[in-house]
Scaffold this motif. Structure first.
Motif, PDB file in Angstrom:
ATOM      1  N   UNK A   3       0.845  -1.183   0.000  1.00  0.00           N
ATOM      2  CA  UNK A   3       0.000   0.000   0.000  1.00  0.00           C
ATOM      3  C   UNK A   3       0.879   1.230   0.000  1.00  0.00           C
ATOM      4  N   UNK A   4       0.674   2.089  -0.980  1.00  0.00           N
ATOM      5  CA  UNK A   4       1.350   3.379  -1.039  1.00  0.00           C
ATOM      6  C   UNK A   4       0.264   4.423  -0.804  1.00  0.00           C
ATOM      7  N   UNK A   5       0.486   5.243   0.192  1.00  0.00           N
ATOM      8  CA  UNK A   5      -0.531   6.226   0.579  1.00  0.00           C
ATOM      9  C   UNK A   5      -0.171   7.607   0.044  1.00  0.00           C
ATOM     10  N   UNK A  16      -0.127  20.216   2.182  1.00  0.00           N
ATOM     11  CA  UNK A  16       1.150  19.646   1.775  1.00  0.00           C
ATOM     12  C   UNK A  16       0.911  18.225   1.287  1.00  0.00           C
ATOM     13  N   UNK A  17       1.530  17.876   0.171  1.00  0.00           N
ATOM     14  CA  UNK A  17       1.395  16.548  -0.410  1.00  0.00           C
ATOM     15  C   UNK A  17       2.423  15.601   0.205  1.00  0.00           C
ATOM     16  N   UNK A  18       1.998  14.352   0.487  1.00  0.00           N
ATOM     17  CA  UNK A  18       2.902  13.353   1.040  1.00  0.00           C
ATOM     18  C   UNK A  18       2.656  12.005   0.379  1.00  0.00           C
ATOM     19  N   UNK A  19       3.753  11.310   0.068  1.00  0.00           N
ATOM     20  CA  UNK A  19       3.710   9.931  -0.407  1.00  0.00           C
ATOM     21  C   UNK A  19       4.322   9.090   0.698  1.00  0.00           C
ATOM     22  N   UNK A  25       8.782   4.971   4.872  1.00  0.00           N
ATOM     23  CA  UNK A  25       9.416   6.159   4.314  1.00  0.00           C
ATOM     24  C   UNK A  25       8.344   7.092   3.760  1.00  0.00           C
ATOM     25  N   UNK A  26       8.438   8.369   4.118  1.00  0.00           N
ATOM     26  CA  UNK A  26       7.509   9.377   3.611  1.00  0.00           C
ATOM     27  C   UNK A  26       8.283  10.450   2.863  1.00  0.00           C
ATOM     28  N   UNK A  27       7.711  10.900   1.757  1.00  0.00           N
ATOM     29  CA  UNK A  27       8.292  11.980   0.973  1.00  0.00           C
ATOM     30  C   UNK A  27       7.224  13.059   0.862  1.00  0.00           C
ATOM     31  N   UNK A  47       5.250  10.554  -7.013  1.00  0.00           N
ATOM     32  CA  UNK A  47       5.401   9.099  -7.070  1.00  0.00           C
ATOM     33  C   UNK A  47       5.851   8.655  -8.459  1.00  0.00           C
ATOM     34  N   UNK A  48       5.296   9.252  -9.498  1.00  0.00           N
ATOM     35  CA  UNK A  48       5.680   8.903 -10.863  1.00  0.00           C
ATOM     36  C   UNK A  48       7.121   9.283 -11.170  1.00  0.00           C
ATOM     37  N   UNK A  49       7.665  10.239 -10.417  1.00  0.00           N
ATOM     38  CA  UNK A  49       9.062  10.640 -10.592  1.00  0.00           C
ATOM     39  C   UNK A  49      10.033   9.700  -9.892  1.00  0.00           C
ATOM     40  N   UNK A  50       9.521   8.633  -9.261  1.00  0.00           N
ATOM     41  CA  UNK A  50      10.370   7.688  -8.534  1.00  0.00           C
ATOM     42  C   UNK A  50      10.201   6.253  -9.053  1.00  0.00           C
TER      43      UNK A  50
END
Length: 62
Positions: A3-5, A16-19, A25-27, A47-50
């Motif tokens: 699960x990626x939140x 603020x956006x967070x992945x 790990x949070x970005x 997320x698409x940039x990773x």
């Protein structure tokens, strides 16, 4: 199943956006966005940039 939140947290005058990845790990974005929709969209773009991070999830099955 992994699960990626994607989340939006109130910050200042916006959100603020967070992945967050399964390993904890949070970005987060440095910038804020005026709406939750824009913040979630920014998190998805981040997320698409990773792609290497996503490939690692496929390899580990995490």
């Amino acid at each position: 199943m992994s699960t990626i939140q994607l989340s939006a947290t109130p910050r200042g005058n916006g959100y603020q956006a967070t992945v967050t990845f399964p390993d904890g790990l949070s970005v987060s974005s440095e910038e804020t966005y005026p709406t939750i929709t824009e913040a979630i969209t920014a998190a998805a773009m981040k997320l698409l940039d990773m792609p290497e991070r996503l490939a690692t999830l496929d390899q580990t099955g995490a």
